[in-house]
Design an enzyme around this catalytic site. Sequence first.
Site, PDB file in Angstrom:
ATOM      1  N   HIS A   1     -11.985 -11.960  -2.685  1.00 45.16           N
ATOM      2  CA  HIS A   1     -11.554 -13.346  -2.690  1.00 45.16           C
ATOM      3  C   HIS A   1     -12.216 -14.138  -1.564  1.00 45.16           C
ATOM      4  O   HIS A   1     -12.472 -13.606  -0.481  1.00 45.16           O
ATOM      5  CB  HIS A   1     -10.044 -13.432  -2.522  1.00 45.16           C
ATOM      6  CG  HIS A   1      -9.267 -12.812  -3.638  1.00 45.16           C
ATOM      7  ND1 HIS A   1      -7.914 -12.990  -3.804  1.00 45.16           N
ATOM      8  CD2 HIS A   1      -9.659 -12.003  -4.672  1.00 45.16           C
ATOM      9  CE1 HIS A   1      -7.501 -12.324  -4.861  1.00 45.16           C
ATOM     10  NE2 HIS A   1      -8.540 -11.711  -5.405  1.00 45.16           N
TER      11      HIS A   1
ATOM     12  N   ARG B   1       0.822  -1.216   0.000  1.00 39.63           N
ATOM     13  CA  ARG B   1       0.000   0.000   0.000  1.00 39.63           C
ATOM     14  C   ARG B   1       0.855   1.265   0.000  1.00 39.63           C
ATOM     15  O   ARG B   1       0.355   2.356   0.203  1.00 39.63           O
ATOM     16  CB  ARG B   1      -0.923   0.019   1.219  1.00 39.63           C
ATOM     17  CG  ARG B   1      -1.870  -1.170   1.295  1.00 39.63           C
ATOM     18  CD  ARG B   1      -2.925  -1.114   0.209  1.00 39.63           C
ATOM     19  NE  ARG B   1      -3.849  -2.257   0.288  1.00 39.63           N
ATOM     20  CZ  ARG B   1      -4.792  -2.493  -0.605  1.00 39.63           C
ATOM     21  NH1 ARG B   1      -4.952  -1.677  -1.626  1.00 39.63           N
ATOM     22  NH2 ARG B   1      -5.576  -3.550  -0.481  1.00 39.63           N
TER      23      ARG B   1
ATOM     24  N   HIS C   1       5.175  -9.884  -6.418  1.00 37.17           N
ATOM     25  CA  HIS C   1       3.989  -9.086  -6.743  1.00 37.17           C
ATOM     26  C   HIS C   1       4.285  -7.615  -6.496  1.00 37.17           C
ATOM     27  O   HIS C   1       4.706  -7.227  -5.410  1.00 37.17           O
ATOM     28  CB  HIS C   1       2.817  -9.536  -5.867  1.00 37.17           C
ATOM     29  CG  HIS C   1       1.464  -9.133  -6.379  1.00 37.17           C
ATOM     30  ND1 HIS C   1       1.135  -7.825  -6.677  1.00 37.17           N
ATOM     31  CD2 HIS C   1       0.351  -9.867  -6.639  1.00 37.17           C
ATOM     32  CE1 HIS C   1      -0.115  -7.770  -7.100  1.00 37.17           C
ATOM     33  NE2 HIS C   1      -0.619  -9.000  -7.092  1.00 37.17           N
TER      34      HIS C   1
ATOM     35  N   HIS D   1     -10.792 -12.759 -10.130  1.00 35.99           N
ATOM     36  CA  HIS D   1     -10.919 -11.571 -10.964  1.00 35.99           C
ATOM     37  C   HIS D   1     -11.679 -11.859 -12.257  1.00 35.99           C
ATOM     38  O   HIS D   1     -12.591 -11.111 -12.629  1.00 35.99           O
ATOM     39  CB  HIS D   1      -9.536 -11.013 -11.306  1.00 35.99           C
ATOM     40  CG  HIS D   1      -8.815 -10.438 -10.138  1.00 35.99           C
ATOM     41  ND1 HIS D   1      -7.517  -9.950 -10.226  1.00 35.99           N
ATOM     42  CD2 HIS D   1      -9.184 -10.266  -8.839  1.00 35.99           C
ATOM     43  CE1 HIS D   1      -7.139  -9.504  -9.049  1.00 35.99           C
ATOM     44  NE2 HIS D   1      -8.123  -9.696  -8.189  1.00 35.99           N
TER      45      HIS D   1
ATOM     46  N   HIS E   1      -0.598  -5.392 -11.217  1.00 35.64           N
ATOM     47  CA  HIS E   1      -1.892  -4.950 -11.725  1.00 35.64           C
ATOM     48  C   HIS E   1      -1.642  -3.854 -12.758  1.00 35.64           C
ATOM     49  O   HIS E   1      -0.952  -2.868 -12.455  1.00 35.64           O
ATOM     50  CB  HIS E   1      -2.755  -4.406 -10.595  1.00 35.64           C
ATOM     51  CG  HIS E   1      -3.148  -5.431  -9.579  1.00 35.64           C
ATOM     52  ND1 HIS E   1      -3.956  -5.125  -8.497  1.00 35.64           N
ATOM     53  CD2 HIS E   1      -2.866  -6.756  -9.473  1.00 35.64           C
ATOM     54  CE1 HIS E   1      -4.156  -6.225  -7.774  1.00 35.64           C
ATOM     55  NE2 HIS E   1      -3.500  -7.225  -8.344  1.00 35.64           N
TER      56      HIS E   1
ATOM     57  N   ASP F   1     -14.313  -8.106  -7.006  1.00 37.79           N
ATOM     58  CA  ASP F   1     -12.962  -8.483  -6.568  1.00 37.79           C
ATOM     59  C   ASP F   1     -12.880  -8.697  -5.058  1.00 37.79           C
ATOM     60  O   ASP F   1     -12.171  -7.979  -4.354  1.00 37.79           O
ATOM     61  CB  ASP F   1     -11.942  -7.427  -7.018  1.00 37.79           C
ATOM     62  CG  ASP F   1     -10.496  -7.842  -6.671  1.00 37.79           C
ATOM     63  OD1 ASP F   1     -10.282  -9.000  -6.296  1.00 37.79           O
ATOM     64  OD2 ASP F   1      -9.601  -6.980  -6.787  1.00 37.79           O
TER      65      ASP F   1
ATOM     66  N   ASP G   1      -6.049 -14.534 -12.670  1.00 40.32           N
ATOM     67  CA  ASP G   1      -6.643 -14.615 -11.338  1.00 40.32           C
ATOM     68  C   ASP G   1      -8.079 -15.114 -11.483  1.00 40.32           C
ATOM     69  O   ASP G   1      -8.909 -14.471 -12.125  1.00 40.32           O
ATOM     70  CB  ASP G   1      -6.622 -13.243 -10.669  1.00 40.32           C
ATOM     71  CG  ASP G   1      -7.093 -13.287  -9.225  1.00 40.32           C
ATOM     72  OD1 ASP G   1      -8.251 -13.681  -8.981  1.00 40.32           O
ATOM     73  OD2 ASP G   1      -6.299 -12.930  -8.331  1.00 40.32           O
TER      74      ASP G   1
ATOM     75  N   GLU H   1      -1.580  -8.928 -14.721  1.00 39.12           N
ATOM     76  CA  GLU H   1      -2.616  -9.702 -14.045  1.00 39.12           C
ATOM     77  C   GLU H   1      -3.995  -9.390 -14.618  1.00 39.12           C
ATOM     78  O   GLU H   1      -4.324  -8.232 -14.879  1.00 39.12           O
ATOM     79  CB  GLU H   1      -2.603  -9.406 -12.543  1.00 39.12           C
ATOM     80  CG  GLU H   1      -3.583 -10.262 -11.756  1.00 39.12           C
ATOM     81  CD  GLU H   1      -3.391 -10.159 -10.264  1.00 39.12           C
ATOM     82  OE1 GLU H   1      -4.361 -10.431  -9.534  1.00 39.12           O
ATOM     83  OE2 GLU H   1      -2.282  -9.797  -9.818  1.00 39.12           O
TER      84      GLU H   1
ATOM     85  N   TYR I   1       0.182  -2.496  -4.893  1.00 35.20           N
ATOM     86  CA  TYR I   1      -1.118  -2.095  -5.442  1.00 35.20           C
ATOM     87  C   TYR I   1      -1.128  -0.634  -5.874  1.00 35.20           C
ATOM     88  O   TYR I   1      -1.919  -0.236  -6.734  1.00 35.20           O
ATOM     89  CB  TYR I   1      -2.222  -2.318  -4.404  1.00 35.20           C
ATOM     90  CG  TYR I   1      -2.438  -3.743  -3.998  1.00 35.20           C
ATOM     91  CD1 TYR I   1      -2.487  -4.775  -4.945  1.00 35.20           C
ATOM     92  CD2 TYR I   1      -2.613  -4.092  -2.657  1.00 35.20           C
ATOM     93  CE1 TYR I   1      -2.703  -6.088  -4.565  1.00 35.20           C
ATOM     94  CE2 TYR I   1      -2.827  -5.405  -2.273  1.00 35.20           C
ATOM     95  CZ  TYR I   1      -2.872  -6.399  -3.228  1.00 35.20           C
ATOM     96  OH  TYR I   1      -3.084  -7.703  -2.848  1.00 35.20           O
TER      97      TYR I   1
ATOM     98  N   HIS J   1      -3.426 -17.161 -10.100  1.00 35.74           N
ATOM     99  CA  HIS J   1      -3.914 -16.930  -8.746  1.00 35.74           C
ATOM    100  C   HIS J   1      -5.209 -17.708  -8.616  1.00 35.74           C
ATOM    101  O   HIS J   1      -6.183 -17.412  -9.306  1.00 35.74           O
ATOM    102  CB  HIS J   1      -4.185 -15.445  -8.509  1.00 35.74           C
ATOM    103  CG  HIS J   1      -2.952 -14.608  -8.433  1.00 35.74           C
ATOM    104  ND1 HIS J   1      -2.970 -13.234  -8.561  1.00 35.74           N
ATOM    105  CD2 HIS J   1      -1.651 -14.951  -8.227  1.00 35.74           C
ATOM    106  CE1 HIS J   1      -1.744 -12.776  -8.441  1.00 35.74           C
ATOM    107  NE2 HIS J   1      -0.926 -13.799  -8.246  1.00 35.74           N
TER     108      HIS J   1
ATOM    109  N   GLU K   1      -4.450 -16.824  -2.917  1.00 33.95           N
ATOM    110  CA  GLU K   1      -4.562 -15.524  -2.259  1.00 33.95           C
ATOM    111  C   GLU K   1      -5.864 -15.492  -1.457  1.00 33.95           C
ATOM    112  O   GLU K   1      -6.546 -14.479  -1.375  1.00 33.95           O
ATOM    113  CB  GLU K   1      -4.572 -14.398  -3.291  1.00 33.95           C
ATOM    114  CG  GLU K   1      -3.291 -14.262  -4.088  1.00 33.95           C
ATOM    115  CD  GLU K   1      -3.392 -13.166  -5.126  1.00 33.95           C
ATOM    116  OE1 GLU K   1      -2.412 -12.449  -5.317  1.00 33.95           O
ATOM    117  OE2 GLU K   1      -4.474 -13.030  -5.755  1.00 33.95           O
TER     118      GLU K   1
END
Length: 277
Positions: free
Chosen positions: A225, A37, A67, A178, A107, A223, A175, A142, A70, A210, A255
Amino acid sequence: MPYFGCHLSAAGGYRAMVNTAISIGADTVQFFTRNPRGSRAKAIDPADAQAAVEIMSAHSFGPVVAHGPYTMNLCTKDPEARAFAAQVLAEDLRRASLLPGCLYNFHPGSHVGQGLSTAVCQIAQALEAALAQDLAVPVLLETMAGKGTEVGGRFEELAQILAAVPSPLLGVCLDTCHIWDGGYDLAENLSGVLEEFDRVIGLPRLKAIHINDSKHSLFSKKDRHACLGHGEIGLAALTALARHPALSGLPMILETPNDLSGYAREIAVLRGACSPS
């Protein structure tokens, strides 16, 4: 058979992360390159990275996945933020290069009203600059759920980026949550979804998965999970995907909202589904 693992923290070092993965039966792992973040990145200890590589080799690990954060938006309208995101991408590829065979996933970003064509150009420019470092780190776009102005909610959007940057290092991470939330029906038409991916992007470009259930219905664009079998996609569809012959040999990363014991159970379920009866 695919490789199965989950997302783990690398805060304690790569060696500790890999040992944790082994303790839950994983033979791959995914980790954030830095604060997911934010922008801060902990310095990497080359000796720790080498030790992790040796442990993974001894335990027959498949490719691992780094990864990106974000907050890295390569197609934001803010030119300063966009330049910083491109810098993060370039730095992250150098960090990932310390783990041979590491895949770097991110992303694609949100165009925030600029439009898809502008976003594709901006993402392509950042990718070209980062790949010019010649680090041989595969970079994965992704698939996204298509919330708001997210880029990557349709296979065609990722195909445009891939076409704009003709590099063999570029691929895709699919994913399951997603694409389900984006309208691809894995529960009733797994073969059709994979055929569409192959037609639009090409299955050879698919380098990682994913594997997550979804808390929301098909085409919800939410989105969120869910643990395997506790969502709208369902365990039967996800295990069918895991054992699909076209996906053999890929790293499949959980995830799901789990603790370590939960990840261990899900890895065992997926591996059991792929084992010869």
